[in-house]
Design a protein around this motif. Structure first.
Motif, PDB file in Angstrom:
ATOM      1  N   SER A 188       0.827  -1.209   0.000  1.00  0.00           N
ATOM      2  CA  SER A 188       0.000   0.000   0.000  1.00  0.00           C
ATOM      3  C   SER A 188       0.863   1.261   0.000  1.00  0.00           C
ATOM      4  CB  SER A 188      -0.925   0.000   1.203  1.00  0.00           C
ATOM      5  OG  SER A 188      -0.167   0.077   2.384  1.00  0.00           O
ATOM      6  N   VAL A 243       3.467   3.519  -4.398  1.00  0.00           N
ATOM      7  CA  VAL A 243       2.507   4.293  -5.178  1.00  0.00           C
ATOM      8  C   VAL A 243       2.986   4.320  -6.635  1.00  0.00           C
ATOM      9  CG1 VAL A 243       1.365   6.506  -5.423  1.00  0.00           C
ATOM     10  CG2 VAL A 243       1.967   5.653  -3.157  1.00  0.00           C
ATOM     11  N   GLY A 259       0.875   7.432  -9.078  1.00  0.00           N
ATOM     12  CA  GLY A 259      -0.124   8.141  -8.294  1.00  0.00           C
ATOM     13  C   GLY A 259      -1.118   7.262  -7.576  1.00  0.00           C
ATOM     14  N   SER A 260      -1.193   5.964  -7.922  1.00  0.00           N
ATOM     15  CA  SER A 260      -2.168   5.083  -7.279  1.00  0.00           C
ATOM     16  C   SER A 260      -1.451   4.028  -6.449  1.00  0.00           C
ATOM     17  CB  SER A 260      -3.025   4.379  -8.333  1.00  0.00           C
ATOM     18  OG  SER A 260      -3.773   5.333  -9.043  1.00  0.00           O
ATOM     19  N   PRO A 261      -1.886   3.820  -5.209  1.00  0.00           N
ATOM     20  CA  PRO A 261      -1.215   2.802  -4.388  1.00  0.00           C
ATOM     21  C   PRO A 261      -1.614   1.399  -4.826  1.00  0.00           C
ATOM     22  CG  PRO A 261      -3.085   3.702  -3.200  1.00  0.00           C
ATOM     23  CD  PRO A 261      -2.995   4.471  -4.488  1.00  0.00           C
ATOM     24  N   TRP A 280      -4.179  -2.998  -8.497  1.00  0.00           N
ATOM     25  CA  TRP A 280      -3.766  -1.609  -8.738  1.00  0.00           C
ATOM     26  C   TRP A 280      -4.837  -0.943  -9.584  1.00  0.00           C
ATOM     27  CZ3 TRP A 280      -2.034   0.686 -13.485  1.00  0.00           C
ATOM     28  CH2 TRP A 280      -1.492   1.984 -13.329  1.00  0.00           C
ATOM     29  N   ARG A 281      -5.348   0.139  -9.070  1.00  0.00           N
ATOM     30  CA  ARG A 281      -6.436   0.854  -9.752  1.00  0.00           C
ATOM     31  C   ARG A 281      -7.598  -0.067 -10.058  1.00  0.00           C
ATOM     32  NH1 ARG A 281      -3.526   4.960 -14.055  1.00  0.00           N
ATOM     33  NH2 ARG A 281      -2.715   6.385 -12.490  1.00  0.00           N
ATOM     34  N   ASP A 325      -5.729   0.153   2.359  1.00  0.00           N
ATOM     35  CA  ASP A 325      -4.514   0.647   3.002  1.00  0.00           C
ATOM     36  C   ASP A 325      -3.845   1.659   2.106  1.00  0.00           C
ATOM     37  OD1 ASP A 325      -4.485  -0.657   5.307  1.00  0.00           O
ATOM     38  OD2 ASP A 325      -3.073  -2.224   4.723  1.00  0.00           O
ATOM     39  N   ARG A 377      -7.529   5.774  -0.623  1.00  0.00           N
ATOM     40  CA  ARG A 377      -8.163   4.992  -1.672  1.00  0.00           C
ATOM     41  C   ARG A 377      -9.412   4.363  -1.078  1.00  0.00           C
ATOM     42  NH1 ARG A 377      -7.571   2.339  -6.359  1.00  0.00           N
ATOM     43  NH2 ARG A 377      -8.703   0.378  -6.338  1.00  0.00           N
ATOM     44  N   GLU A 427      -9.712   7.598  -5.649  1.00  0.00           N
ATOM     45  CA  GLU A 427      -8.516   7.964  -4.890  1.00  0.00           C
ATOM     46  C   GLU A 427      -8.459   9.477  -4.805  1.00  0.00           C
ATOM     47  OE1 GLU A 427      -5.246   6.295  -6.981  1.00  0.00           O
ATOM     48  OE2 GLU A 427      -5.918   4.248  -6.664  1.00  0.00           O
TER      49      GLU A 427
END
Lengths: 429, 378
Positions: free
Chosen positions: A59, A62, A65-67, A138-139, B49, B56, B67
């Motif tokens: 988590s 990133v 931009g997305s974790p 992811w996303r 998390d 998110r 997000e």
């Protein structure tokens, strides 16, 4: 609000950065809790501990931009482990009984079980990777892995055989072949990743490692074999008759033969090359990681890594220094305890106190090294690999579609845990 | 309720394409962007998390997610969404810990009480041929542990030893004919192994003053053979070490615990077995016409006085304290018989010559509890 730059621009960036916060706040808490609970639960909690660690690392990574999200649970891992035990325990018992009952088979049992467990270990590694991939999102897009664990185990075994036969020269080609198999069977949503990794691209770092670290030992051992007509006397090293311990010394019967020079050469080569080998491993690992990352792509999107070897050395250096400091602190505490034992050895209360404090010190030492390792080595290596990586041609990655494939079952990783081959956190998974 | 807005990114869960949206939080969460318009109930939001300020949020019933990176908005959302951090199924760490401890204790108790009981039942069921094989491999291990002591096979002494063995085992219900081997070693000890194997270390012959004493030692080992103690011990050691390593898992340092635990467990088991073997030995020596109490005398002689103090590690001892044992043996043996003993003076002399080279017989090292292998010592 406080987001001047947080507004996504209509035309997205061409390159995607991968970020990871090296300060890792809250990680020490996870390690301490995981260690202590594993201790009192007869280490059953370790599956939940590993899960917490992975959730943390995933988590905090990133990507553009997305974790990333880790969706696995401790329960899945635990059930997988139980199933793997049910398979492995009878095998272990069988091997044990064979070894006990038949002395002839017993000599064969060790190599057979080693080979068997090696192949099983490769199988387990691939299956464990499948589990981790299918629990990564992811996303909103799940990763996945197809391909066959048996095929991978067969491929790995054949390549290892080739590597041994070629005296280690085939090693980079083996690494590349296995990397290609792994990456080519990795899916992001519906899109398949591809790797163009070749053995030739990592031949140079490997040859450097090989010439410095392995060649002197190999050459001197071969010379020794040649000198003795490929029939090294089994009593070349005998037990030292002077001391009571089973210390090995060179048999004086061979003192006047040329064997002594070659055996000496083996000893010198080993004593120089083994430390050098240890020093060169991070270098090779860094170069290989960078090369393999650069060879991976998903459609038009490519990975681009600028990983430096020193980024792999630094964590270990810091870890060593931290360990030395930690051991010094422990030594001081121990030095304070020793006079207590010496002066009041008879007192039962002091006796109990010393035993309790020794146990606590021992557990504290293990906990301390665990914390230092995760905090320094794991975090810094992860950080080094992640932050030196860039995704070129990001829009191609953004075009991937989710797959309707069912996620792999948790049984996949149980075998890896039972065989002790699956690391909790594998860099570059 | 005042509305809070921020900007974020919406993902439909079908493609990885980010869609810029505006988030508006009231009693519900409105997500508005180019060709996106969602109106989510706050009950359906689940946080993933993520490190602050990034947040998110997944929708509980579907693949969609948003997000954003706005801490004030994240706090407001956390305050208004009751189930934001709910994990499906619940984690229940306390329950997990309690169950794990219960499971671990159950396996531990099985290792401590169940395995010895089971091995007592299993040992007589092991076929003779298999027990002989096991005995052979244990014999090899012991000999290696003792640094390969040479066999003593002086013909005259050997013949006396064989006659003694035959006389002692005559009245015993031994499962197999015992095979006694003598090895030169400076520890005064004797071991019984599976398959009726008995190893005498030469120093015990040197320490013995007469044939009855040696006969007592030998008969004690035969007592173990009769009770199948060595086989039981092998099964117990294997079972407990397996279970303990299973329970303690791969947590660092568990091997130490396994070894200590195993030693403690087998000690508890063999004290009873020792007493039984002592009684067996006294009866056998008396039957053969010797002095049953001689066993007590040699036991006292070979026991180091320092070894007898009850201290912190006394629970690890695999033998009952010698004084207690000797007293029991004497009370069982009763009056000393009038005969000259089992062996004549000449026979005893030749038996003493079994290990001709005097390997420092004066050096006293009655070192007990040295080898961690599953064997029955004296």
């Amino acid at each position: 609000m406080n987001q001047a730059e947080g507004v996504p621009s209509p035309a997205p960036a061409r390159a995607g950065e991968i970020a990871f916060d090296r300060r890792a706040p809250g990680l020490v808490g996870i390690v301490v809790k995981g260690f202590l609970l594993s201790l009192i639960t007869f280490s059953i909690y370790r599956f939940w501990y590993i899960t917490n660690l992975r959730r943390y690392f995933w988590s905090r990574t990133v990507v553009a931009g997305s974790p990333a999200e880790y969706l696995g649970t401790g329960k899945e891992l635990f059930l997988g482990f139980l199933v793997a035990l049910a398979i492995l325990v009878p095998i272990y018992i069988l091997l044990f009984v064979i070894g006990l009952l038949s002395p002839i088979l017993a000599t064969l049992a060790a190599p057979i079980s080693f080979i068997g467990l090696f192949v099983l270990g490769q199988y387990a590694l691939f299956r464990g990777r499948r589990y981790r991939a299918s629990r990564t999102r992811w996303r909103g897009i799940r990763l996945g892995q197809d391909g066959s664990g048996f095929a991978y185990a067969g491929l790995a075994s054949l390549w290892w055989l080739g590597t041994i036969v070629s005296l280690g020269l085939a090693f980079p080609f083996m690494r590349a072949a296995l990397e290609r198999y792994r990456i080519d069977h990795t899916l992001v949503g519906q899109s398949r990743m591809r790797s163009t990794a070749t053995g030739r691209s990592i031949l140079m770092p490997w040859m450097m490692f090989y010439i410095v670290a392995l060649l002197p030992i190999l050459a001197s051992v071969l010379a020794l074999l040649a000198a003795s007509g490929f029939d090294v006397p089994t009593d070349l090293l005998i037990q030292d008759p002077a001391s009571e311990k089973s210390k090995l010394i060179f048999n004086p019967d061979y003192a006047d033969t040329p064997l002594v020079y070659y055996a000496g050469a083996v000893g010198i080569a080993a004593s120089v090359s083994i430390p050098l080998a240890l020093l060169l491993i991070p270098y090779y690992r860094a170069r290989e990681t960078r090369t393999f990352l650069n060879a991976a792509h998903l459609g038009a999107a490519r990975l681009n890594s600028s990983l430096k070897a020193r980024q792999f050395y630094f964590p270990y250096l810091v870890y060593m220094l931290a360990l030395i400091g930690f051991i010094l602190v422990l030594g001081i505490i121990l030095a304070l305890l020793v006079p207590l034992i010496a002066t009041n050895g008879e007192n039962a209360g002091i006796h109990a106190f010393v035993i309790v404090s020794t146990v606590l010190l021992y557990l504290g030492a293990i906990l301390g090294t665990n914390v230092l390792y995760v905090r320094i080595v794991s975090v810094r290596l992860w950080h080094a690999v992640a932050t030196t990586m860039q995704i070129e041609n990001l829009p191609a990655l953004e075009a991937v579609l989710a797959s309707t494939r069912a996620p792999a079952s948790g049984l996949n990783e149980g075998l890896a845990d039972a065989l002790d081959v699956g690391g909790a956190l594998e860099i570059g998974f | 309720m005042e509305a809070i807005t921020t900007t974020g990114t919406f993902f439909d869960g079908i493609s990885a394409r980010p869609r810029p949206v505006t988030l508006r939080l009231t009693f519900r969460l409105d997500i508005v962007g180019e060709d996106v318009a969602r109106d989510w109930s706050l009950l359906d939001l689940r946080a993933a998390d993520a490190a602050a300020p990034l947040m998110r949020v997944n929708h509980a019933h579907g693949p969609e997610s948003v997000e954003f990176a706005d801490e004030a908005f994240a706090q407001a959302l956390t305050a208004r969404c009751p189930d934001l951090n709910r994990t499906e199924g619940g984690s229940g760490v306390t329950r997990l810990v309690l169950w794990s401890i219960a499971a671990g204790l159950s396996v531990l108790l099985t290792a401590i009480y169940g395995v010895p009981a089971a091995s007592g039942l299993l040992a007589p069921l092991v076929p003779q041929a298999i027990e002989a094989q096991i005995g052979r491999s244990v014999d090899g291990q012991i000999v290696t542990l003792l640094d390969d002591p040479p066999l003593c096979n002086e013909a005259a002494g050997r013949a006396v030893l064989d006659r003694l063995t035959a006389r002692l085992s005559e009245g015993m219900a031994l499962p197999v004919a015992p095979q006694v081997s003598v090895r030169r070693h400076k520890i005064a000890n004797a071991l019984a192994l599976p398959g009726g194997r008995v190893i005498l270390l030469s120093d015990i012959i040197a320490k013995a003053r007469n044939g009855d004493e040696l006969a007592g030692i030998l008969a004690h080992e035969f007592g173990h053979v009769a009770a199948r103690d060595p086989m039981r011990s092998v099964i117990t050691a294997g079972g407990t070490s397996f279970l303990l390593s299973l329970v303690l898992g791969d947590l660092t340092g568990s091997t130490v615990l396994v070894t200590v635990g195993q030693a403690a467990i087998s000690a508890g088991y063999s004290r009873d077995a020792e007493r039984a073997a002592d009684a067996y030995a006294v009866a056998a020596v008396k039957r053969a016409g010797g002095d049953g109490a001689a066993l007590a005398a040699i036991l006292e002689r070979i026991t180091d006085a320092d070894d007898e103090k009850p201290d912190g590690i006394s629970f690890l001892r695999s033998h009952p304290f010698t004084a207690e044992r000797a007293a029991r043996i004497r009370s069982l043996a009763g009056e000393k018989p009038t005969g000259s003993g089992i062996l004549s003076e000449a026979e005893w002399k030749s038996l003493q010559g079994l290990c001709p080279e005097p390997a420092k017989p004066e050096k006293t090292r009655p070192n007990d509890g040295k080898s961690p292998t599953p064997t029955e010592k004296l």
